[in-house]
Design an enzyme around this catalytic site. Structure first.
Site, PDB file in Angstrom:
ATOM      1  N   GLU A 104      34.460  52.966  51.635  1.00 22.82           N
ATOM      2  CA  GLU A 104      35.245  52.727  52.903  1.00 22.82           C
ATOM      3  C   GLU A 104      36.373  53.496  52.929  1.00 22.82           C
ATOM      4  O   GLU A 104      36.694  54.272  53.903  1.00 22.82           O
ATOM      5  CB  GLU A 104      35.157  51.437  53.353  1.00 22.82           C
ATOM      6  CG  GLU A 104      33.763  50.898  53.513  1.00 22.82           C
ATOM      7  CD  GLU A 104      33.551  49.505  53.808  1.00 22.82           C
ATOM      8  OE1 GLU A 104      34.053  48.659  53.029  1.00 22.82           O
ATOM      9  OE2 GLU A 104      33.108  49.105  54.769  1.00 22.82           O
ATOM     10  N   GLU A 124      27.313  46.377  49.103  1.00 20.79           N
ATOM     11  CA  GLU A 124      27.471  44.995  49.679  1.00 20.79           C
ATOM     12  C   GLU A 124      26.570  43.990  49.751  1.00 20.79           C
ATOM     13  O   GLU A 124      26.360  42.807  49.701  1.00 20.79           O
ATOM     14  CB  GLU A 124      28.345  45.153  50.939  1.00 20.79           C
ATOM     15  CG  GLU A 124      29.801  45.514  50.841  1.00 20.79           C
ATOM     16  CD  GLU A 124      30.081  47.013  50.750  1.00 20.79           C
ATOM     17  OE1 GLU A 124      28.969  47.731  50.514  1.00 20.79           O
ATOM     18  OE2 GLU A 124      31.392  47.315  50.960  1.00 20.79           O
TER      19      GLU A 124
HETATM   20  N1  3HC Z   1      36.186  42.391  42.465  1.00 20.05           N
HETATM   21  C1  3HC Z   1      36.635  41.576  41.465  1.00 20.05           C
HETATM   22  N2  3HC Z   1      36.237  41.940  40.244  1.00 20.05           N
HETATM   23  C2  3HC Z   1      35.342  42.646  39.788  1.00 20.05           C
HETATM   24  C3  3HC Z   1      34.845  43.515  40.792  1.00 20.05           C
HETATM   25  C4  3HC Z   1      35.403  43.452  42.167  1.00 20.05           C
HETATM   26  N3  3HC Z   1      34.884  44.308  43.269  1.00 20.05           N
HETATM   27  N4  3HC Z   1      33.863  44.544  40.227  1.00 20.05           N
HETATM   28  C5  3HC Z   1      34.030  44.121  39.014  1.00 20.05           C
HETATM   29  N5  3HC Z   1      34.698  42.990  38.634  1.00 20.05           N
HETATM   30  C6  3HC Z   1      35.300  42.548  37.507  1.00 20.05           C
HETATM   31  C7  3HC Z   1      34.189  42.078  36.716  1.00 20.05           C
HETATM   32  O1  3HC Z   1      33.722  40.532  37.165  1.00 20.05           O
HETATM   33  C8  3HC Z   1      34.421  42.041  35.296  1.00 20.05           C
HETATM   34  O2  3HC Z   1      35.403  41.033  34.892  1.00 20.05           O
HETATM   35  P1  3HC Z   1      35.299  40.266  33.481  1.00 20.05           P
HETATM   36  O3  3HC Z   1      35.633  41.426  32.668  1.00 20.05           O
HETATM   37  O4  3HC Z   1      36.269  39.195  33.690  1.00 20.05           O
HETATM   38  O5  3HC Z   1      33.994  39.705  33.282  1.00 20.05           O
HETATM   39  C9  3HC Z   1      35.293  43.267  35.271  1.00 20.05           C
HETATM   40  O6  3HC Z   1      35.841  43.508  36.709  1.00 20.05           O
HETATM   41  C10 3HC Z   1      34.513  44.708  34.867  1.00 20.05           C
HETATM   42  O7  3HC Z   1      33.293  44.574  35.331  1.00 20.05           O
HETATM   43  P2  3HC Z   1      31.902  44.935  34.964  1.00 20.05           P
HETATM   44  O8  3HC Z   1      31.673  44.163  33.569  1.00 20.05           O
HETATM   45  O9  3HC Z   1      30.650  44.812  35.838  1.00 20.05           O
HETATM   46  O10 3HC Z   1      31.907  46.450  34.393  1.00 20.05           O
HETATM   47  P3  3HC Z   1      31.199  47.746  34.384  1.00 20.05           P
HETATM   48  O11 3HC Z   1      31.785  48.799  33.800  1.00 20.05           O
HETATM   49  O12 3HC Z   1      29.949  47.235  33.501  1.00 20.05           O
HETATM   50  O13 3HC Z   1      30.696  47.930  35.915  1.00 20.05           O
HETATM   51  C11 3HC Z   1      31.079  48.233  38.238  1.00 20.05           C
HETATM   52  C12 3HC Z   1      31.710  48.461  36.807  1.00 20.05           C
HETATM   53  C13 3HC Z   1      29.989  49.407  38.380  1.00 20.05           C
HETATM   54  C14 3HC Z   1      32.197  48.683  39.036  1.00 20.05           C
HETATM   55  C15 3HC Z   1      30.502  46.987  38.468  1.00 20.05           C
HETATM   56  O14 3HC Z   1      31.618  46.146  38.050  1.00 20.05           O
HETATM   57  C16 3HC Z   1      30.342  46.594  39.993  1.00 20.05           C
HETATM   58  O15 3HC Z   1      29.167  46.926  40.592  1.00 20.05           O
HETATM   59  N6  3HC Z   1      31.390  45.832  40.568  1.00 20.05           N
HETATM   60  C17 3HC Z   1      30.909  45.422  42.085  1.00 20.05           C
HETATM   61  C18 3HC Z   1      30.959  46.509  43.096  1.00 20.05           C
HETATM   62  C19 3HC Z   1      30.851  46.103  44.386  1.00 20.05           C
HETATM   63  O16 3HC Z   1      29.823  45.154  44.673  1.00 20.05           O
HETATM   64  N7  3HC Z   1      31.642  46.558  45.405  1.00 20.05           N
HETATM   65  C20 3HC Z   1      31.518  45.804  46.898  1.00 20.05           C
HETATM   66  C21 3HC Z   1      32.526  44.699  46.794  1.00 20.05           C
HETATM   67  S1  3HC Z   1      32.495  43.906  48.405  1.00 20.05           S
HETATM   68  C22 3HC Z   1      33.462  45.063  49.255  1.00 20.05           C
HETATM   69  O17 3HC Z   1      33.850  45.942  48.933  1.00 20.05           O
HETATM   70  C23 3HC Z   1      33.387  44.480  50.878  1.00 20.05           C
HETATM   71  C24 3HC Z   1      33.821  45.618  51.628  1.00 20.05           C
HETATM   72  O18 3HC Z   1      33.055  46.126  52.338  1.00 20.05           O
HETATM   73  C25 3HC Z   1      35.026  44.917  52.671  1.00 20.05           C
END
Ligand code: 3HC
Ligand code: NAI
Length: 686
Positions: A104, A124
């Site tokens: 975004e 999301e």
């Molecule tokens: N917020 C907070 N913590 C997050 C996070 C996030 N968005 N994304 C990842 N983390 C944390 C994980 O919990 C993990 O913490 P830990 O080491 O304490 O367990 C650490 O970051 C590393 O994450 P992964 O183990 O998942 O690392 P990978 O390298 O395997 O994957 C990634 C990386 C592809 C970025 C994956 O973490 C992911 O898919 N993250 C979430 C992405 C997501 O859903 N984004 C949308 C969020 S909602 C949003 O943006 C709303 C908006 O529209 C207003």
């Protein structure tokens, strides 16, 4: 210190985020970004602004840990608006994953540059949400409504090359030349009079305006995927608004829907699943950097249902497999089923034909037990028989090289008893896959009494490498998943004799969101598993069904009658068999509501889960949730059995169990852990 730093480089103004591990857009990042944009705009010498991230990725989204807490200004929508209304062009320089709020931010920028390995998406929906910072309004204006619907409702990211082709990325950089490419683009555009402002674009949504049926068609085509879920419909409604109403009205609707979803039970549950999945990797008492063994060749014993599926995981991940059988016919059958499975996936486009050949080329099928000698990890998947497994493990101990890990895929048997057959019980553990093993994501890693940390950590790492979600379990009959399943099955069998039909029982679970109920599951697996025609004694419903040739789906009939297309129909014949047993049991049949059946099936599972926690078999309640989500298809939008209990209230589960009392069985006992949590008004999950 702010995670956002700025740097002036001639006429360019760099905004760099450094917020490990994934540059989540938490409060400090948002505040820093807003301040930096204002600073760049205020500086008369600046002609273009570039937003980039240090570390492994561009912003991977909003900080999910902040959801459900009071918002600290500035919110992400305001930050995006500030970026978009910048008087100087803003360029996003993307590497890693630009996800959710991250994409975004990029959409609010005037230009986007990305390296080819980058991925862009709005995931999301997988957290029970919709993009809440303008994503539902801006993405359709950049790539068109239909393509945006696909990305937003599936939540799946696209690669940078596809994003470039779709117009979402303006320029592809060399893999190691992102910042240079961003600077070059900035210099190229900074003298232009105008820059693309996404919220003002109308060209790409025109096609959807002229096709009013688009959204209903999409709803219909994706009905199965979105069934029972709140978020996908909200996503569709918001994209529809992007096409039909002005940007400001569309974002207002998006905001309203986001606030509704973020406070709802489904999103809370799905956020729980996100963190639970990551938490499951952590082993209590084991440092994160525990050394692991190198696994370069895997041995599998048994080429049956499980052995073949397990082998495919390794072959697909590029790890060679030696597969040992006791007889040629079983080996040939196993290998040919594996090939057919690969070919079926290839026909669906999941593999290229050459990948199928490469995977099968990594397989060495043999009847020679000694061939397991050079394997680093050997997984036994022969019949579920303790004597056989003991014999196999003592032989494996002779043949396997020093340091090799010996694992059993047993569903129920005692890993410690198996390990005791070897001189290396510290190198023995359970690796319990779920059927079909090449598809189901769960792997229960069963820690024996003597399993050493390095062996446990290796099994967890191997699980991750082959794409599984691994959960640690202690040793007990059935481990976490099957032990709870047994508690449910006992109630399902009892309910039959009390007057509920198999279809009522199954439907009470499928309407809850489970993919199938206990009797559908039994029919699928085959009712004759463990049934012996020589010793059969008509003493259970299941035995009688087998005696009458009703052995499940494979014979076209079991608890249900099956059509050509495997559709199930209730059977009068089965009803009569059950009624006969019910009569003999002496219990007068009665009517059941769906709610009562559900309580009878699920509350005892939660009770068993509480005992599993009490005994230290599972490390934490969220691990139990993960087992059920990824091993049995428990609906993610309820968060798993223990989280669901938290949602409805553990007290309600306790009073339900007390109310059902004797009906739960003579030997049924309520877990002390469950009682204390209920009485203290606490939750299983923190
Ligand atoms: N917020 C907070 N913590 C997050 C996070 C996030 N968005 N994304 C990842 N983390 C944390 C994980 O919990 C993990 O913490 P830990 O080491 O304490 O367990 C650490 O970051 C590393 O994450 P992964 O183990 O998942 O690392 P990978 O390298 O395997 O994957 C990634 C990386 C592809 C970025 C994956 O973490 C992911 O898919 N993250 C979430 C992405 C997501 O859903 N984004 C949308 C969020 S909602 C949003 O943006 C709303 C908006 O529209 C207003
Ligand atoms: P299966 O009957 O399909 O396959 C077992 C295979 O082992 C047969 O091909 C048989 O020929 C072979 N075998 C028997 N003795 C052998 C020996 N001495 N050496 C080499 N091969 C030998 O059984 P399935 O379903 O694959 O189960 C295997 C194990 O996996 C069991 O312990 C079972 O409890 C467990 N399991 C089964 C699941 C399922 O859904 N089927 C799920 C999870 C675990």
């Amino acid at each position: 210190m702010s995670p956002i730093s700025t740097r002036k480089d001639g006429k360019l103004f760099w905004i760099i985020s450094d917020n490990p591990p994934v540059n989540a857009l938490g409060h400090a990042v948002r505040a820093g970004l807003a301040e930096a944009i204002a600073k760049g705009n205020a500086d008369g010498g600046v002609q273009a602004i570039i937003i980039a991230c240090d570390g492994r990725t561009f912003f991977a989204g909003a900080d999910i840990t902040e959801f459900g807490k009071p918002l600290q200004a500035p919110g992400l929508p305001e930050v995006c608006d500030a970026i978009e209304s910048s008087s100087k062009p803003v360029i996003a320089a993307i590497h890693g994953t630009a996800l959710g709020g991250g994409l975004e931010v990029a959409l609010a920028c005037h230009y986007r540059v990305a390296v080819p390995s980058a991925k862009l998406g709005l995931p999301e929906v997988k957290l029970g949400l919709l993009p809440g910072a303008g994503g539902t309004q801006r993405l359709p204006r950049v790539i068109g409504a239909e393509a945006a619907l696909g990305m937003i409702v599936s939540g799946n990211p696209v690669g940078a090359k596809a994003a470039h082709a779709a117009g979402l990325v303006d320029k592809l950089a060399e893999e190691d030349g992102l910042r240079d490419a961003a600077a070059a683009l900035a210099k190229e555009v900074m003298d232009r009079d105008t820059h693309p402002v996404t919220s003002r674009r109308g060209d790409k949504i025109r096609a959807a305006k002229e096709d009013p049926g688009l959204f209903d068609r999409f709803r219909k085509d994706n009905a199965r995927m979105i069934l029972g879920l709140d978020a996908p419909e909200a996503c569709i409604a918001a994209v529809e608004a992007a096409v039909n109403v002005p940007f400001e009205k569309g974002t207002a609707l998006e905001r309203e829907l986001f606030m509704k979803l973020v406070t709802g039970d489904q999103s809370k549950a799905m956020r729980h699943v996100f963190f639970a999945e990551r938490m499951a990797q952590k082993i209590d008492g084991l440092p994160k950097d525990t050394a692991t063994y190198r696994i370069e060749r895997v041995g599998i014993l048994g080429a049956g249902t499980m052995g073949g599926g397990i082998a495919m995981n390794f072959l697909t991940a590029g790890i060679p497999v030696t597969m040992v059988e006791r007889e040629q016919a079983a080996l040939d059958r196993g290998v040919s089923i594996m090939r057919k499975n690969y070919e079926r996936s290839a026909a669906k486009g999941k593999f290229k034909p050459e990948q199928v050949e490469a995977a099968m080329g990594r397989l060495s099928p043999t009847l020679d037990f000694e061939a397991l000698g050079d394997c680093d990890l050997i997984i036994e998947a022969v019949f579920e028989n303790m004597d056989l497994k003991k014999d196999i493990f003592s032989r494996l101990d002779q043949v396997a090289k020093p340091g090799a890990i010996l694992a059993s895929n047993t569903s129920y048997l005692d890993i410690d008893e198996i390990a005791a057959q070897t001189r290396r019980p510290d190198h023995v553990l359970g690796m319990h896959f779920f059927s079909p093993a090449n598809v189901m994501k769960l792997l229960e890693v069963v820690r024996g009494r003597e399993t050493t940390p390095a062996v446990l950590a290796t099994a967890m790492a191997v699980g991750k490498k082959i794409g599984k979600v691994a959960v640690v379990s202690g040793v007990c009959h059935g481990f976490i998943g099957n032990r709870m399943l047994a508690a449910r099955q006992e109630q399902a069998n009892a309910l039959l004799l009390e007057g509920a039909t198999p279809w009522q029982i199954d439907d009470a679970l499928t309407s809850f969101g489970m993919p199938m109920g206990p009797f559908q599951m039994a029919d699928l697996a085959g009712l004759d598993i463990g049934w012996n025609p020589e010793t059969t004694s008509s003493s259970t419903v299941r035995e009688v069904l087998c005696e009458q040739g009703r052995r499940g789906q494979k014979t076209g009939k079991g608890f249900y009658d099956y059509g050509e297309d495997r559709s199930r129909t209730p059977s009068k014949e089965v009803e009569a068999i059950i009624a006969d047993f019910a009569r003999k049991s002496g219990k007068p049949p009665r009517d059941f509501t769906e709610g009562e059946i559900r309580e009878r099936l699920i509350y005892p599972m939660i009770n068993e889960g509480a005992k599993i926690l009490e005994e230290g078999i599972a490390q934490r309640a969220s691990d139990i949730d993960i087992v059920w989500l990824y091993g049995y298809g428990w609906p993610a939008w309820t968060g798993g059995p223990m989280f669901w209990a938290d949602t409805i209230g553990v007290g309600r589960v306790l009073s339900g169990l007390e109310r059902h009392g004797r009906a739960l069985g003579e030997d049924f006992t309520i877990s002390d852990r469950l009682k204390t949590i209920a009485e203290d008004g606490r939750r299983f999950n923190g």
